[in-house]
Design a protein around this motif. Structure first.
Motif, PDB file in Angstrom:
ATOM      1  N   GLY A 191       0.817  -1.369   0.261  1.00 62.05           N
ATOM      2  CA  GLY A 191      -0.201  -0.231   0.416  1.00 62.05           C
ATOM      3  C   GLY A 191       0.804   1.549  -0.055  1.00 62.05           C
ATOM      4  O   GLY A 191       0.267   2.101   1.173  1.00 62.05           O
ATOM      5  N   LYS A 192       2.032   1.326  -0.760  1.00 60.66           N
ATOM      6  CA  LYS A 192       2.946   2.497  -0.394  1.00 60.66           C
ATOM      7  C   LYS A 192       3.512   2.586  -2.144  1.00 60.66           C
ATOM      8  O   LYS A 192       3.536   2.059  -2.908  1.00 60.66           O
ATOM      9  CB  LYS A 192       4.386   2.130   0.098  1.00 60.66           C
ATOM     10  N   THR A 193       2.768   4.317  -1.905  1.00 66.73           N
ATOM     11  CA  THR A 193       3.644   4.756  -3.256  1.00 66.73           C
ATOM     12  C   THR A 193       5.471   4.789  -3.538  1.00 66.73           C
ATOM     13  O   THR A 193       5.743   5.297  -2.249  1.00 66.73           O
ATOM     14  CB  THR A 193       2.961   6.426  -3.347  1.00 66.73           C
ATOM     15  N   PRO A 194       5.686   5.570  -4.499  1.00 71.36           N
ATOM     16  CA  PRO A 194       7.224   5.426  -4.597  1.00 71.36           C
ATOM     17  C   PRO A 194       7.568   6.974  -3.147  1.00 71.36           C
ATOM     18  O   PRO A 194       8.422   6.074  -2.669  1.00 71.36           O
ATOM     19  CB  PRO A 194       7.221   5.930  -5.796  1.00 71.36           C
ATOM     20  N   ALA A 195       6.631   7.480  -3.720  1.00 73.54           N
ATOM     21  CA  ALA A 195       7.069   8.301  -2.572  1.00 73.54           C
ATOM     22  C   ALA A 195       7.096   8.213  -0.936  1.00 73.54           C
ATOM     23  O   ALA A 195       8.478   7.973   0.024  1.00 73.54           O
ATOM     24  CB  ALA A 195       6.212  10.059  -2.104  1.00 73.54           C
ATOM     25  N   LEU A 196       6.268   7.297  -0.722  1.00 75.72           N
ATOM     26  CA  LEU A 196       6.182   6.637   0.230  1.00 75.72           C
ATOM     27  C   LEU A 196       7.131   5.443   0.787  1.00 75.72           C
ATOM     28  O   LEU A 196       7.357   5.885   2.194  1.00 75.72           O
ATOM     29  CB  LEU A 196       4.242   6.315   1.041  1.00 75.72           C
ATOM     30  N   LEU A 197       7.665   4.626  -0.411  1.00 74.12           N
ATOM     31  CA  LEU A 197       8.345   3.899   0.245  1.00 74.12           C
ATOM     32  C   LEU A 197      10.149   4.507   0.008  1.00 74.12           C
ATOM     33  O   LEU A 197      10.764   4.248   1.114  1.00 74.12           O
ATOM     34  CB  LEU A 197       8.432   3.558  -1.144  1.00 74.12           C
ATOM     35  N   LYS A 198      10.461   5.617  -0.219  1.00 73.20           N
ATOM     36  CA  LYS A 198      11.140   6.510  -0.103  1.00 73.20           C
ATOM     37  C   LYS A 198      11.598   6.976   1.047  1.00 73.20           C
ATOM     38  O   LYS A 198      12.899   7.398   1.728  1.00 73.20           O
ATOM     39  CB  LYS A 198      11.483   7.422  -1.479  1.00 73.20           C
ATOM     40  N   ALA A 199      10.774   7.657   1.688  1.00 72.99           N
ATOM     41  CA  ALA A 199      10.607   8.040   2.744  1.00 72.99           C
ATOM     42  C   ALA A 199      10.752   6.935   4.156  1.00 72.99           C
ATOM     43  O   ALA A 199      11.680   7.141   5.142  1.00 72.99           O
ATOM     44  CB  ALA A 199       9.256   9.057   3.216  1.00 72.99           C
ATOM     45  N   HIS A 200      10.284   5.438   3.559  1.00 74.71           N
ATOM     46  CA  HIS A 200      10.290   4.610   4.440  1.00 74.71           C
ATOM     47  C   HIS A 200      11.320   4.266   4.340  1.00 74.71           C
ATOM     48  O   HIS A 200      12.426   4.074   5.896  1.00 74.71           O
ATOM     49  CB  HIS A 200       9.498   3.445   4.184  1.00 74.71           C
ATOM     50  N   TRP A 201      12.590   3.631   3.237  1.00 74.40           N
ATOM     51  CA  TRP A 201      13.724   3.955   3.529  1.00 74.40           C
ATOM     52  C   TRP A 201      14.926   4.590   4.072  1.00 74.40           C
ATOM     53  O   TRP A 201      15.391   4.679   4.608  1.00 74.40           O
ATOM     54  CB  TRP A 201      14.004   3.363   1.335  1.00 74.40           C
ATOM     55  N   SER A 202      14.210   5.841   3.847  1.00 76.86           N
ATOM     56  CA  SER A 202      15.381   6.675   3.857  1.00 76.86           C
ATOM     57  C   SER A 202      14.859   7.175   5.895  1.00 76.86           C
ATOM     58  O   SER A 202      15.959   7.103   6.633  1.00 76.86           O
ATOM     59  CB  SER A 202      14.550   8.195   4.297  1.00 76.86           C
ATOM     60  N   LYS A 203      13.527   6.666   6.158  1.00 76.71           N
ATOM     61  CA  LYS A 203      14.051   6.449   7.997  1.00 76.71           C
ATOM     62  C   LYS A 203      14.966   5.342   8.244  1.00 76.71           C
ATOM     63  O   LYS A 203      15.670   5.787   9.110  1.00 76.71           O
ATOM     64  CB  LYS A 203      12.677   6.221   8.794  1.00 76.71           C
ATOM     65  N   LEU A 204      14.634   4.165   7.989  1.00 80.59           N
ATOM     66  CA  LEU A 204      15.053   3.276   7.741  1.00 80.59           C
ATOM     67  C   LEU A 204      16.982   2.683   7.526  1.00 80.59           C
ATOM     68  O   LEU A 204      17.983   2.880   8.984  1.00 80.59           O
ATOM     69  CB  LEU A 204      14.763   1.895   7.358  1.00 80.59           C
ATOM     70  N   VAL A 205      17.484   3.614   6.588  1.00 81.79           N
ATOM     71  CA  VAL A 205      19.054   3.898   6.425  1.00 81.79           C
ATOM     72  C   VAL A 205      19.228   5.021   7.516  1.00 81.79           C
ATOM     73  O   VAL A 205      20.422   4.614   7.930  1.00 81.79           O
ATOM     74  CB  VAL A 205      18.675   4.195   4.932  1.00 81.79           C
ATOM     75  N   PHE A 206      18.689   5.830   7.844  1.00 81.95           N
ATOM     76  CA  PHE A 206      19.093   6.709   8.518  1.00 81.95           C
ATOM     77  C   PHE A 206      19.578   6.832  10.306  1.00 81.95           C
ATOM     78  O   PHE A 206      20.303   6.916  10.483  1.00 81.95           O
ATOM     79  CB  PHE A 206      18.256   8.705   8.578  1.00 81.95           C
ATOM     80  N   THR A 207      18.876   5.676  10.691  1.00 83.25           N
ATOM     81  CA  THR A 207      18.649   5.297  11.726  1.00 83.25           C
ATOM     82  C   THR A 207      19.281   4.135  11.649  1.00 83.25           C
ATOM     83  O   THR A 207      19.685   2.992  13.263  1.00 83.25           O
ATOM     84  CB  THR A 207      17.184   4.746  12.291  1.00 83.25           C
ATOM     85  N   GLY A 208      19.789   3.270  10.572  1.00 85.85           N
ATOM     86  CA  GLY A 208      21.116   2.043  10.593  1.00 85.85           C
ATOM     87  C   GLY A 208      20.319   0.814  10.415  1.00 85.85           C
ATOM     88  O   GLY A 208      21.087  -0.081  11.316  1.00 85.85           O
TER      89      GLY A 208
END
Length: 145
Positions: A84-101
């Protein structure tokens, strides 16, 4: 408050638009190597693997997600249907996970043929392709309609 509500409405509209276009698209299947004994998977199990929330198949074997290229219709359709994710929501999801390690996004393959070849060669990989591209080297564990 009104601005936040407007953003939510736009996100919902984008997800619905992607889902509608997915219905008019080819049928996708989630695949594993023919050598992988994983059972059929639910959409939730597949979403967990592709969103970095699970790193193993239900039998305990390692699971590594393999995406199609960024911006491809298949990728957009897959994430709209499974997570249920758009490309923008998916990018935000991964940005958060990458940023937090806490994770890295899946590797990408150039197209469905590359996904099928790579998955066939590695029982740890899981990917998605157009159902018409199935062959004996891989097997479906989830059909997306």
């Amino acid at each position: 408050m009104a601005k936040r509500m407007g953003i939510r409405i736009r996100r919902l509209a984008a997800v619905l638009a992607l889902a509608a276009s997915a219905n008019a698209s080819a049928e996708l299947v989630v695949i594993v190597s023919a050598r992988n004994p994983a059972p059929l998977l639910s959409s939730d199990q597949v979403a967990a693997i592709f969103l970095g929330q699970a790193r193993r198949f239900p039998d305990g074997a390692q699971a590594e997600a393999l995406d199609q290229r960024l911006g491809s219709h298949e990728r957009n359709q897959f994430y709209a249907q499974v997570a249920g994710k758009t490309p923008a929501l998916l990018k935000a999801h991964w940005s958060k996970l990458v940023f937090t390690g806490r994770g890295q996004p899946p590797r990408e393959a150039a197209d469905g043929a590359a996904v099928r070849r790579m998955v066939a060669d590695n029982p740890s990989l899981i990917g998605y392709i157009d159902r018409a591209a199935l062959d004996a080297s891989v097997r479906p564990v989830l059909v997306l309609r």
